[in-house]
Enzyme design. Structure first.
Site, PDB file in Angstrom:
ATOM      1  N   ASP A  39      45.027  33.374  29.177  1.00  0.00           N
ATOM      2  CA  ASP A  39      45.062  32.147  29.988  1.00  0.00           C
ATOM      3  C   ASP A  39      43.645  31.605  30.143  1.00  0.00           C
ATOM      4  O   ASP A  39      42.810  32.194  30.826  1.00  0.00           O
ATOM      5  CB  ASP A  39      45.656  32.467  31.365  1.00  0.00           C
ATOM      6  CG  ASP A  39      45.813  31.200  32.213  1.00  0.00           C
ATOM      7  OD1 ASP A  39      46.873  30.558  32.106  1.00  0.00           O
ATOM      8  OD2 ASP A  39      44.873  30.859  32.962  1.00  0.00           O
ATOM      9  N   TYR A  89      37.030  26.194  32.199  1.00  0.00           N
ATOM     10  CA  TYR A  89      36.356  27.503  32.167  1.00  0.00           C
ATOM     11  C   TYR A  89      35.209  27.541  31.163  1.00  0.00           C
ATOM     12  O   TYR A  89      34.376  28.443  31.209  1.00  0.00           O
ATOM     13  CB  TYR A  89      37.349  28.629  31.839  1.00  0.00           C
ATOM     14  CG  TYR A  89      38.545  28.724  32.763  1.00  0.00           C
ATOM     15  CD1 TYR A  89      38.587  28.046  33.978  1.00  0.00           C
ATOM     16  CD2 TYR A  89      39.650  29.497  32.418  1.00  0.00           C
ATOM     17  CE1 TYR A  89      39.697  28.121  34.815  1.00  0.00           C
ATOM     18  CE2 TYR A  89      40.755  29.583  33.260  1.00  0.00           C
ATOM     19  CZ  TYR A  89      40.779  28.888  34.447  1.00  0.00           C
ATOM     20  OH  TYR A  89      41.878  28.970  35.266  1.00  0.00           O
ATOM     21  N   LYS A 136      44.378  24.394  29.722  1.00  0.00           N
ATOM     22  CA  LYS A 136      44.722  23.429  30.777  1.00  0.00           C
ATOM     23  C   LYS A 136      43.840  22.189  30.655  1.00  0.00           C
ATOM     24  O   LYS A 136      42.627  22.306  30.429  1.00  0.00           O
ATOM     25  CB  LYS A 136      44.528  24.062  32.161  1.00  0.00           C
ATOM     26  CG  LYS A 136      45.128  25.447  32.295  1.00  0.00           C
ATOM     27  CD  LYS A 136      45.015  26.013  33.688  1.00  0.00           C
ATOM     28  CE  LYS A 136      45.346  27.498  33.698  1.00  0.00           C
ATOM     29  NZ  LYS A 136      44.207  28.384  33.350  1.00  0.00           N
ATOM     30  N   HIS A 184      45.939  20.941  34.974  1.00  0.00           N
ATOM     31  CA  HIS A 184      45.321  21.987  35.787  1.00  0.00           C
ATOM     32  C   HIS A 184      45.576  21.783  37.288  1.00  0.00           C
ATOM     33  O   HIS A 184      45.905  22.726  38.001  1.00  0.00           O
ATOM     34  CB  HIS A 184      43.817  22.035  35.489  1.00  0.00           C
ATOM     35  CG  HIS A 184      43.183  23.360  35.736  1.00  0.00           C
ATOM     36  ND1 HIS A 184      42.144  23.844  34.989  1.00  0.00           N
ATOM     37  CD2 HIS A 184      43.425  24.321  36.658  1.00  0.00           C
ATOM     38  CE1 HIS A 184      41.785  25.036  35.440  1.00  0.00           C
ATOM     39  NE2 HIS A 184      42.546  25.340  36.459  1.00  0.00           N
ATOM     40  N   LYS A 219      42.309  38.923  35.790  1.00  0.00           N
ATOM     41  CA  LYS A 219      41.027  38.801  35.080  1.00  0.00           C
ATOM     42  C   LYS A 219      40.185  40.027  35.351  1.00  0.00           C
ATOM     43  O   LYS A 219      40.096  40.505  36.490  1.00  0.00           O
ATOM     44  CB  LYS A 219      40.301  37.545  35.555  1.00  0.00           C
ATOM     45  CG  LYS A 219      38.831  37.434  35.105  1.00  0.00           C
ATOM     46  CD  LYS A 219      37.845  37.969  36.127  1.00  0.00           C
ATOM     47  CE  LYS A 219      36.397  37.914  35.656  1.00  0.00           C
ATOM     48  NZ  LYS A 219      35.473  38.600  36.586  1.00  0.00           N
ATOM     49  N   SER A 220      39.521  40.544  34.340  1.00  0.00           N
ATOM     50  CA  SER A 220      38.480  41.551  34.545  1.00  0.00           C
ATOM     51  C   SER A 220      37.566  41.542  33.328  1.00  0.00           C
ATOM     52  O   SER A 220      38.020  41.301  32.208  1.00  0.00           O
ATOM     53  CB  SER A 220      39.081  42.948  34.727  1.00  0.00           C
ATOM     54  OG  SER A 220      38.029  43.891  34.871  1.00  0.00           O
ATOM     55  N   VAL A 221      36.294  41.821  33.572  1.00  0.00           N
ATOM     56  CA  VAL A 221      35.377  42.028  32.443  1.00  0.00           C
ATOM     57  C   VAL A 221      35.118  43.516  32.238  1.00  0.00           C
ATOM     58  O   VAL A 221      34.302  43.890  31.413  1.00  0.00           O
ATOM     59  CB  VAL A 221      34.035  41.293  32.662  1.00  0.00           C
ATOM     60  CG1 VAL A 221      34.235  39.789  32.614  1.00  0.00           C
ATOM     61  CG2 VAL A 221      33.365  41.717  33.967  1.00  0.00           C
ATOM     62  N   ARG A 224      39.278  48.578  33.907  1.00  0.00           N
ATOM     63  CA  ARG A 224      40.203  47.799  34.741  1.00  0.00           C
ATOM     64  C   ARG A 224      41.170  46.989  33.886  1.00  0.00           C
ATOM     65  O   ARG A 224      42.328  46.801  34.247  1.00  0.00           O
ATOM     66  CB  ARG A 224      39.423  46.858  35.657  1.00  0.00           C
ATOM     67  CG  ARG A 224      38.645  47.559  36.744  1.00  0.00           C
ATOM     68  CD  ARG A 224      37.802  46.552  37.504  1.00  0.00           C
ATOM     69  NE  ARG A 224      37.127  47.149  38.643  1.00  0.00           N
ATOM     70  CZ  ARG A 224      36.227  46.506  39.382  1.00  0.00           C
ATOM     71  NH1 ARG A 224      35.899  45.254  39.083  1.00  0.00           N
ATOM     72  NH2 ARG A 224      35.656  47.098  40.405  1.00  0.00           N
ATOM     73  N   ASN A 227      45.046  47.429  34.544  1.00  0.00           N
ATOM     74  CA  ASN A 227      45.907  46.308  34.940  1.00  0.00           C
ATOM     75  C   ASN A 227      47.078  46.092  33.987  1.00  0.00           C
ATOM     76  O   ASN A 227      47.976  45.296  34.286  1.00  0.00           O
ATOM     77  CB  ASN A 227      45.086  45.020  35.024  1.00  0.00           C
ATOM     78  CG  ASN A 227      44.051  45.064  36.140  1.00  0.00           C
ATOM     79  OD1 ASN A 227      44.100  45.919  37.010  1.00  0.00           O
ATOM     80  ND2 ASN A 227      43.105  44.134  36.101  1.00  0.00           N
TER      81      ASN A 227
HETATM   82  N1  LIG Z   1      45.391  27.268  37.638  1.00  0.00           N
HETATM   83  C1  LIG Z   1      44.409  27.507  38.496  1.00  0.00           C
HETATM   84  O1  LIG Z   1      44.016  26.621  39.290  1.00  0.00           O
HETATM   85  C2  LIG Z   1      43.762  28.858  38.501  1.00  0.00           C
HETATM   86  C3  LIG Z   1      42.848  29.197  39.533  1.00  0.00           C
HETATM   87  C4  LIG Z   1      42.298  30.474  39.519  1.00  0.00           C
HETATM   88  C5  LIG Z   1      42.642  31.387  38.521  1.00  0.00           C
HETATM   89  N2  LIG Z   1      43.502  31.024  37.515  1.00  0.00           N
HETATM   90  C6  LIG Z   1      43.887  31.962  36.412  1.00  0.00           C
HETATM   91  O2  LIG Z   1      44.284  33.206  37.001  1.00  0.00           O
HETATM   92  C7  LIG Z   1      43.487  34.258  36.436  1.00  0.00           C
HETATM   93  C8  LIG Z   1      43.328  35.409  37.412  1.00  0.00           C
HETATM   94  O3  LIG Z   1      42.787  34.954  38.638  1.00  0.00           O
HETATM   95  P1  LIG Z   1      41.291  35.229  39.107  1.00  0.00           P
HETATM   96  O4  LIG Z   1      40.433  35.462  37.932  1.00  0.00           O
HETATM   97  O5  LIG Z   1      40.920  34.105  40.022  1.00  0.00           O
HETATM   98  O6  LIG Z   1      41.407  36.513  40.050  1.00  0.00           O
HETATM   99  P2  LIG Z   1      42.118  37.959  39.994  1.00  0.00           P
HETATM  100  O7  LIG Z   1      42.629  38.244  38.637  1.00  0.00           O
HETATM  101  O8  LIG Z   1      43.073  37.984  41.156  1.00  0.00           O
HETATM  102  O9  LIG Z   1      40.893  38.916  40.366  1.00  0.00           O
HETATM  103  C9  LIG Z   1      39.773  39.067  39.519  1.00  0.00           C
HETATM  104  C10 LIG Z   1      38.720  39.897  40.268  1.00  0.00           C
HETATM  105  O10 LIG Z   1      39.239  41.188  40.570  1.00  0.00           O
HETATM  106  C11 LIG Z   1      38.447  42.191  39.947  1.00  0.00           C
HETATM  107  N3  LIG Z   1      39.398  43.183  39.400  1.00  0.00           N
HETATM  108  C12 LIG Z   1      40.283  42.980  38.399  1.00  0.00           C
HETATM  109  N4  LIG Z   1      41.022  44.080  38.193  1.00  0.00           N
HETATM  110  C13 LIG Z   1      40.608  45.001  39.083  1.00  0.00           C
HETATM  111  C14 LIG Z   1      40.972  46.339  39.349  1.00  0.00           C
HETATM  112  N5  LIG Z   1      41.939  46.945  38.645  1.00  0.00           N
HETATM  113  N6  LIG Z   1      40.342  47.004  40.334  1.00  0.00           N
HETATM  114  C15 LIG Z   1      39.353  46.399  41.054  1.00  0.00           C
HETATM  115  N7  LIG Z   1      38.957  45.133  40.853  1.00  0.00           N
HETATM  116  C16 LIG Z   1      39.571  44.433  39.864  1.00  0.00           C
HETATM  117  C17 LIG Z   1      37.635  41.507  38.863  1.00  0.00           C
HETATM  118  O11 LIG Z   1      36.387  42.141  38.719  1.00  0.00           O
HETATM  119  P3  LIG Z   1      35.666  42.431  37.287  1.00  0.00           P
HETATM  120  O12 LIG Z   1      35.919  41.255  36.394  1.00  0.00           O
HETATM  121  O13 LIG Z   1      34.219  42.546  37.692  1.00  0.00           O
HETATM  122  O14 LIG Z   1      36.209  43.714  36.748  1.00  0.00           O
HETATM  123  C18 LIG Z   1      37.461  40.117  39.470  1.00  0.00           C
HETATM  124  O15 LIG Z   1      36.383  40.122  40.406  1.00  0.00           O
HETATM  125  C19 LIG Z   1      42.183  33.535  36.088  1.00  0.00           C
HETATM  126  O16 LIG Z   1      41.345  34.295  35.260  1.00  0.00           O
HETATM  127  C20 LIG Z   1      42.725  32.266  35.486  1.00  0.00           C
HETATM  128  O17 LIG Z   1      43.190  32.514  34.167  1.00  0.00           O
HETATM  129  C21 LIG Z   1      44.065  29.765  37.505  1.00  0.00           C
END
Ligand SMILES: NC(=O)c1ccc[n+]([C@@H]2O[C@H](COP(=O)([O-])OP(=O)(O)OC[C@H]3O[C@@H](n4cnc5c(N)ncnc54)[C@H](OP(=O)(O)O)[C@@H]3O)[C@@H](O)[C@H]2O)c1
Length: 280
Positions: A48, A53, A78, A111, A233-235, A239, A243
């Site tokens: 995604d 981005y 998007k 988006h 998301k994770s880098v 993790r 996940n």
């Molecule tokens: N449509 C929209 O408006 C919109 C808005 C926001 C997001 N999105 C999409 O949704 C995706 C996911 O959302 P998000 O990136 O905002 O947040 P998320 O996936 O809820 O959380 C990502 C954060 O959690 C950490 N993390 C991930 N897995 C973990 C684990 N197993 N244990 C501990 N920490 C963990 C990551 O750290 P590290 O990376 O440092 O490991 C990062 O800081 C985005 O990447 C994007 O594709 C869409």
């Protein structure tokens, strides 16, 4: 983890999408290729991304260089908030497809609705044309509220295949998910672990202890059992693998209910009705 263990969801036009994907929001371009390669190596088959981005080119490079056949990877992008005008959208879409370099998109979303800035109905008509012209196998929206969707139902031809909205245990979106479902729209849950906000939660911690899983895994499993499509998301390679290890355990109805009860309608992002500024 075997890729075949990831369930597929059938969208309203017959296209199938892996229920688990990998999100690349806030991954700098220089880190994106390695992160996506790690995800594909770990078995993810759904990425995604978004014009906003700034990492579509690197996503495309990873998909092309991974050795995984293109048709086995589901790629979403998007349309950016500054590209709602249909003519601008056409140029932005061509640029996305060129940057990714993997042929048509599998899914292409508006988006944000950006009410008050332009007319998302006109933008949606442009999205319909992109689908008809073969630029995307499915089209959908993100951050649309029922009122925004009602206008699309009344004034346009294609019902969006998905609505990608913020969902996590602190913002469970019961009524919007039910609205989506009742109209044949799949719910995609963005920020599924609330960008880490839920990780210290005591209830999630106790369910994690009961299931011998991590809080992130329990939270992602809660999404899957509600039918949500997720792309954490994770880098961090460990993790990324963690996940995706979600398909050899299940939460009981009682555990699901305890997590459901955590909802406090707390957003990480803006409310879609109030988000009308073009971000930097
Ligand atoms: N449509 C929209 O408006 C919109 C808005 C926001 C997001 N999105 C999409 O949704 C995706 C996911 O959302 P998000 O990136 O905002 O947040 P998320 O996936 O809820 O959380 C990502 C954060 O959690 C950490 N993390 C991930 N897995 C973990 C684990 N197993 N244990 C501990 N920490 C963990 C990551 O750290 P590290 O990376 O440092 O490991 C990062 O800081 C985005 O990447 C994007 O594709 C869409």
């Amino acid at each position: 983890m075997e890729q075949t263990t990831i369930p597929q969801i059938t969208l309203n036009n017959g296209v199938t999408i892996p229920q688990l994907g990998f999100g690349v929001f806030q991954i700098p371009p220089a880190e994106t290729k390695d992160a996506v390669l790690a995800a594909l190596e770990a078995g993810y088959r759904h990425i995604d991304t978004a014009q906003m981005y700034g990492n579509e080119r690197e996503v495309g490079e990873a998909v092309r260089e991974s050795g995984v056949p293109r048709e086995d990877v589901f790629v979403t992008s998007k349309l950016n908030n500054n590209a709602h005008d249909p003519e601008v959208a056409r140029t932005a879409t061509a640029r996305s497809i060129d940057a990714l370099g993997i042929g048509p998109l599998d899914l292409y979303l508006i988006h944000w609705p950006m009410p008050g800035v332009g007319d998302y109905v006109e933008t949606w008509r442009a999205m319909e044309r992109f689908a008809e012209d073969g630029h995307a196998r499915a089209v959908g929206v993100s951050n649309f509220q029922p009122a925004h969707l009602e206008r699309l139902f009344a004034e346009t031809d294609i019902v969006p295949a998905v609505n990608q909205i913020e969902v996590h245990p602190y913002l469970s979106q019961v009524s919007l998910r039910e609205f989506n479902r009742s109209h044949g729209i799949a719910t995609e849950a963005w920020s599924p672990i609330a960008q880490g906000d839920v990780l210290d939660d005591a209830v999630l911690g106790s369910v994690a202890a009961e299931t011998d899983r991590t809080v992130a895994q329990v939270t992602l499993r809660w999404h899957l059992q509600h039918g949500n499509i997720v792309f954490p998301k994770s880098v961090t390679p460990a993790r990324i693998a963690e996940n995706a290890a979600l398909f050899d355990f299940a939460l009981t109805a009682e555990q699901m209910a305890r997590i459901d009860a955590l909802n406090v309608d707390r957003r990480r992002g803006p409310h879609p009705d109030e988000f009308t500024m073009i971000p930097d």
